[in-house]
Design an enzyme around this catalytic site. Structure first.
Site, PDB file in Angstrom:
ATOM      1  N   ASP A 119       0.931  -1.165   0.037  1.00 28.92           N
ATOM      2  CA  ASP A 119      -0.032   0.137  -0.031  1.00 28.92           C
ATOM      3  C   ASP A 119       0.937   1.173  -0.001  1.00 28.92           C
ATOM      4  O   ASP A 119       1.906   1.416   0.654  1.00 28.92           O
ATOM      5  CB  ASP A 119      -0.869  -0.161   1.245  1.00 28.92           C
ATOM      6  CG  ASP A 119      -1.968   0.900   1.077  1.00 28.92           C
ATOM      7  OD1 ASP A 119      -2.462   1.403  -0.083  1.00 28.92           O
ATOM      8  OD2 ASP A 119      -2.925   0.950   1.970  1.00 28.92           O
TER       9      ASP A 119
ATOM     10  N   ASN B 126     -10.851  -3.023  -6.098  1.00 33.08           N
ATOM     11  CA  ASN B 126      -9.715  -2.158  -6.874  1.00 33.08           C
ATOM     12  C   ASN B 126     -10.532  -1.934  -8.105  1.00 33.08           C
ATOM     13  O   ASN B 126      -9.977  -1.053  -8.796  1.00 33.08           O
ATOM     14  CB  ASN B 126      -8.143  -2.859  -6.937  1.00 33.08           C
ATOM     15  CG  ASN B 126      -7.265  -2.602  -5.593  1.00 33.08           C
ATOM     16  OD1 ASN B 126      -6.696  -3.448  -5.647  1.00 33.08           O
ATOM     17  ND2 ASN B 126      -8.028  -1.934  -4.798  1.00 33.08           N
ATOM     18  N   TRP B 127     -11.198  -2.545  -8.644  1.00 31.80           N
ATOM     19  CA  TRP B 127     -11.899  -2.311 -10.090  1.00 31.80           C
ATOM     20  C   TRP B 127     -12.757  -0.978  -9.903  1.00 31.80           C
ATOM     21  O   TRP B 127     -13.143  -0.538 -10.913  1.00 31.80           O
ATOM     22  CB  TRP B 127     -12.799  -3.586 -10.495  1.00 31.80           C
ATOM     23  CG  TRP B 127     -12.232  -4.835 -10.633  1.00 31.80           C
ATOM     24  CD1 TRP B 127     -12.234  -5.851  -9.980  1.00 31.80           C
ATOM     25  CD2 TRP B 127     -11.677  -5.068 -11.756  1.00 31.80           C
ATOM     26  NE1 TRP B 127     -11.585  -6.964 -10.205  1.00 31.80           N
ATOM     27  CE2 TRP B 127     -11.056  -6.515 -11.642  1.00 31.80           C
ATOM     28  CE3 TRP B 127     -10.956  -4.403 -13.129  1.00 31.80           C
ATOM     29  CZ2 TRP B 127     -10.385  -7.147 -12.312  1.00 31.80           C
ATOM     30  CZ3 TRP B 127     -10.083  -5.042 -13.794  1.00 31.80           C
ATOM     31  CH2 TRP B 127      -9.809  -6.398 -13.778  1.00 31.80           C
TER      32      TRP B 127
ATOM     33  N   LEU C  56      -6.655  -5.467   7.264  1.00 31.98           N
ATOM     34  CA  LEU C  56      -6.181  -6.409   6.477  1.00 31.98           C
ATOM     35  C   LEU C  56      -6.968  -6.336   5.141  1.00 31.98           C
ATOM     36  O   LEU C  56      -6.391  -6.951   3.936  1.00 31.98           O
ATOM     37  CB  LEU C  56      -6.491  -7.882   6.840  1.00 31.98           C
ATOM     38  CG  LEU C  56      -5.950  -8.499   8.052  1.00 31.98           C
ATOM     39  CD1 LEU C  56      -6.159  -9.973   8.395  1.00 31.98           C
ATOM     40  CD2 LEU C  56      -4.408  -8.677   7.154  1.00 31.98           C
ATOM     41  N   SER C  57      -8.060  -5.477   4.862  1.00 33.15           N
ATOM     42  CA  SER C  57      -8.521  -5.344   3.610  1.00 33.15           C
ATOM     43  C   SER C  57      -8.721  -6.597   2.705  1.00 33.15           C
ATOM     44  O   SER C  57      -8.427  -6.493   1.584  1.00 33.15           O
ATOM     45  CB  SER C  57      -7.471  -4.375   2.758  1.00 33.15           C
ATOM     46  OG  SER C  57      -7.242  -2.974   3.539  1.00 33.15           O
TER      47      SER C  57
ATOM     48  N   ARG D 254     -11.647   1.611  -9.024  1.00 32.05           N
ATOM     49  CA  ARG D 254     -10.555   2.773  -9.215  1.00 32.05           C
ATOM     50  C   ARG D 254     -10.821   3.497 -10.765  1.00 32.05           C
ATOM     51  O   ARG D 254     -11.595   2.524 -11.540  1.00 32.05           O
ATOM     52  CB  ARG D 254      -9.325   2.545  -8.963  1.00 32.05           C
ATOM     53  CG  ARG D 254      -8.908   2.265  -7.470  1.00 32.05           C
ATOM     54  CD  ARG D 254      -7.533   1.674  -7.514  1.00 32.05           C
ATOM     55  NE  ARG D 254      -7.317   1.452  -6.034  1.00 32.05           N
ATOM     56  CZ  ARG D 254      -6.374   1.700  -5.243  1.00 32.05           C
ATOM     57  NH1 ARG D 254      -5.094   2.174  -5.862  1.00 32.05           N
ATOM     58  NH2 ARG D 254      -6.062   1.608  -4.008  1.00 32.05           N
TER      59      ARG D 254
ATOM     60  N   GLU E  41       1.828 -13.389  12.289  1.00 29.69           N
ATOM     61  CA  GLU E  41       2.064 -12.215  12.973  1.00 29.69           C
ATOM     62  C   GLU E  41       1.905 -10.994  11.874  1.00 29.69           C
ATOM     63  O   GLU E  41       1.874 -11.295  10.892  1.00 29.69           O
ATOM     64  CB  GLU E  41       3.955 -12.159  13.292  1.00 29.69           C
ATOM     65  CG  GLU E  41       4.046 -13.442  14.231  1.00 29.69           C
ATOM     66  CD  GLU E  41       3.678 -13.386  15.694  1.00 29.69           C
ATOM     67  OE1 GLU E  41       3.443 -12.259  15.984  1.00 29.69           O
ATOM     68  OE2 GLU E  41       3.469 -14.197  16.197  1.00 29.69           O
TER      69      GLU E  41
ATOM     70  N   HIS F  73       2.368   3.290  -9.108  1.00 33.16           N
ATOM     71  CA  HIS F  73       2.322   1.801  -9.330  1.00 33.16           C
ATOM     72  C   HIS F  73       3.469   1.273 -10.103  1.00 33.16           C
ATOM     73  O   HIS F  73       4.038   0.414  -9.782  1.00 33.16           O
ATOM     74  CB  HIS F  73       1.140   1.653 -10.256  1.00 33.16           C
ATOM     75  CG  HIS F  73      -0.231   1.733  -9.232  1.00 33.16           C
ATOM     76  ND1 HIS F  73      -0.294   1.630  -7.994  1.00 33.16           N
ATOM     77  CD2 HIS F  73      -1.388   2.542  -9.629  1.00 33.16           C
ATOM     78  CE1 HIS F  73      -1.364   2.069  -7.385  1.00 33.16           C
ATOM     79  NE2 HIS F  73      -2.152   2.693  -8.632  1.00 33.16           N
TER      80      HIS F  73
ATOM     81  N   THR G 147     -10.437  -7.617  -5.440  1.00 38.48           N
ATOM     82  CA  THR G 147     -11.858  -7.486  -6.119  1.00 38.48           C
ATOM     83  C   THR G 147     -12.445  -6.052  -5.959  1.00 38.48           C
ATOM     84  O   THR G 147     -13.442  -5.630  -6.948  1.00 38.48           O
ATOM     85  CB  THR G 147     -12.761  -8.304  -5.402  1.00 38.48           C
ATOM     86  OG1 THR G 147     -12.698  -8.240  -3.943  1.00 38.48           O
ATOM     87  CG2 THR G 147     -12.445  -9.882  -5.867  1.00 38.48           C
TER      88      THR G 147
HETATM   89  C1  FPP Z   1      -1.889   0.190  -3.158  1.00 36.79           C
HETATM   90  O1  FPP Z   1      -1.690   1.245  -3.184  1.00 36.79           O
HETATM   91  C2  FPP Z   1      -1.589  -0.613  -4.236  1.00 36.79           C
HETATM   92  C3  FPP Z   1      -2.287  -1.223  -5.409  1.00 36.79           C
HETATM   93  C4  FPP Z   1      -3.646  -1.059  -5.126  1.00 36.79           C
HETATM   94  C5  FPP Z   1      -1.895  -1.971  -6.363  1.00 36.79           C
HETATM   95  C6  FPP Z   1      -0.517  -2.532  -6.334  1.00 36.79           C
HETATM   96  C7  FPP Z   1       0.180  -2.836  -7.505  1.00 36.79           C
HETATM   97  C8  FPP Z   1       1.449  -2.715  -7.882  1.00 36.79           C
HETATM   98  C9  FPP Z   1       2.697  -2.464  -6.803  1.00 36.79           C
HETATM   99  C10 FPP Z   1       1.851  -2.930  -9.049  1.00 36.79           C
HETATM  100  C11 FPP Z   1       1.292  -4.208  -9.624  1.00 36.79           C
HETATM  101  C12 FPP Z   1       2.148  -4.827 -10.315  1.00 36.79           C
HETATM  102  C13 FPP Z   1       2.813  -6.032 -10.372  1.00 36.79           C
HETATM  103  C14 FPP Z   1       3.801  -6.432 -11.440  1.00 36.79           C
HETATM  104  C15 FPP Z   1       2.409  -7.134  -9.241  1.00 36.79           C
HETATM  105  P1  FPP Z   1      -2.471   2.605  -3.494  1.00 36.79           P
HETATM  106  O2  FPP Z   1      -2.759   2.863  -4.968  1.00 36.79           O
HETATM  107  O3  FPP Z   1      -3.882   2.130  -2.805  1.00 36.79           O
HETATM  108  O4  FPP Z   1      -1.891   3.468  -2.525  1.00 36.79           O
HETATM  109  P2  FPP Z   1      -2.543   4.939  -1.718  1.00 36.79           P
HETATM  110  O5  FPP Z   1      -2.870   3.960  -0.650  1.00 36.79           O
HETATM  111  O6  FPP Z   1      -1.172   5.781  -1.402  1.00 36.79           O
HETATM  112  O7  FPP Z   1      -3.272   5.731  -2.718  1.00 36.79           O
END
Ligand code: FPP
Length: 235
Positions: free
Chosen positions: A22, A70-71, A190-191, A73, A202, A39, A68
């Protein structure tokens, strides 16, 4: 755990580490950059983190790449994450013999594009003989996973269901529960990640944003893990 010349090596007590990655969006926004840049840098750091965990002897790494939920966004952000994954899968295939990692994707892949799903299936199949595990949770939700496990067991006609039956029908049936679950980015929850598997895991929460999580941070997480007394409900 051994620590020689400041280099950490884990033992069998720490087989499986899971990460909630995150803070990518905030990392980018702090730099006046679009969230998608966060990202991109997050995906680069994900590769470094996995490599480092393997280097210090952790055999199983699980990451939460896309839930599930995150769609919901903005479309551009979802597309950017899927593009990163697609590029990552190409790299996995090209560098398979170098990294010797077995890839498993956790979640419902049926909603992905045919192209992405086929890449995933190819990488999973080609890497199935290796024994360092990388689990990537994608279109993953823990409740959906548990519901899916019950459907699988119902289809088998089971009338009585044991805990082992459920564990065996989850997407993670091929590996032990995580010894530690790490969440970056400052939130303490844990979302919908590995709710069943987290029974005796842990937990480690840090304000460090995912793109900044360094090998020094991981060393500190490992040291903290070894300071914890794991009692599994006993004394
Ligand atoms: C959470 O940060 C992150 C995600 C929802 C996406 C995680 C994706 C990657 C690290 C890239 C995926 C690629 C691969 C190759 C596995 P956030 O966007 O929620 O951050 P924020 O809380 O600061 O908004």
């Amino acid at each position: 755990m051994a620590e020689i010349d400041n280099k950490i090596k884990v033992d069998e007590r720490l087989r499986h580490i899971a990460f909630i990655m995150d803070g990518n969006g905030r990392w980018a926004q702090k730099r006046m950059m679009p969230r998608t840049y966060g990202h991109k840098v997050g995906a680069e750091n994900f590769r470094r983190v996995v490599e480092y965990c393997n280097e210090i002897g952790i055999k199983i790494v699980t990451v939460y790449a896309f839930s599930t939920e995150n769609w919901g966004r903005p479309r551009g952000e979802v597309e950017a994450i899927m593009d990163l994954l697609s590029g990552y899968l190409d790299k996995c295939e090209r560098e398979m013999e170098e990294h010797k990692i077995k890839y498993n994707f956790l979640g419902d892949m049926s909603v992905l594009t045919d192209e992405l799903r086929e890449k995933i299936e190819r990488v999973e199949k080609l890497s199935s003989g290796y024994d360092i595990n990388l689990n990537i949770a994608l279109n993953y939700g823990s409740r959906a996973e548990i519901a899916h496990a019950f459907s699988v067991l119902a289809k088998k006609g089971l009338k009585e269901i044991s805990e082992d039956d459920i564990s065996g029908a989850l997407y993670t049936s091929h590996c032990p529960d995580p010894d530690i679950i790490v969440r970056t980015g400052g939130d303490i929850r844990l979302s919908n990640f590995l709710l069943w598997q987290a029974q005796y895991s842990e937990f480690y929460f840090t304000d460090v944003l995912w793109p900044d999580l360094s090998s020094e941070n991981i060393d500190e997480i490992v040291r903290e893990f070894y300071r914890r007394k794991r009692k599994y409900g006993k004394v």
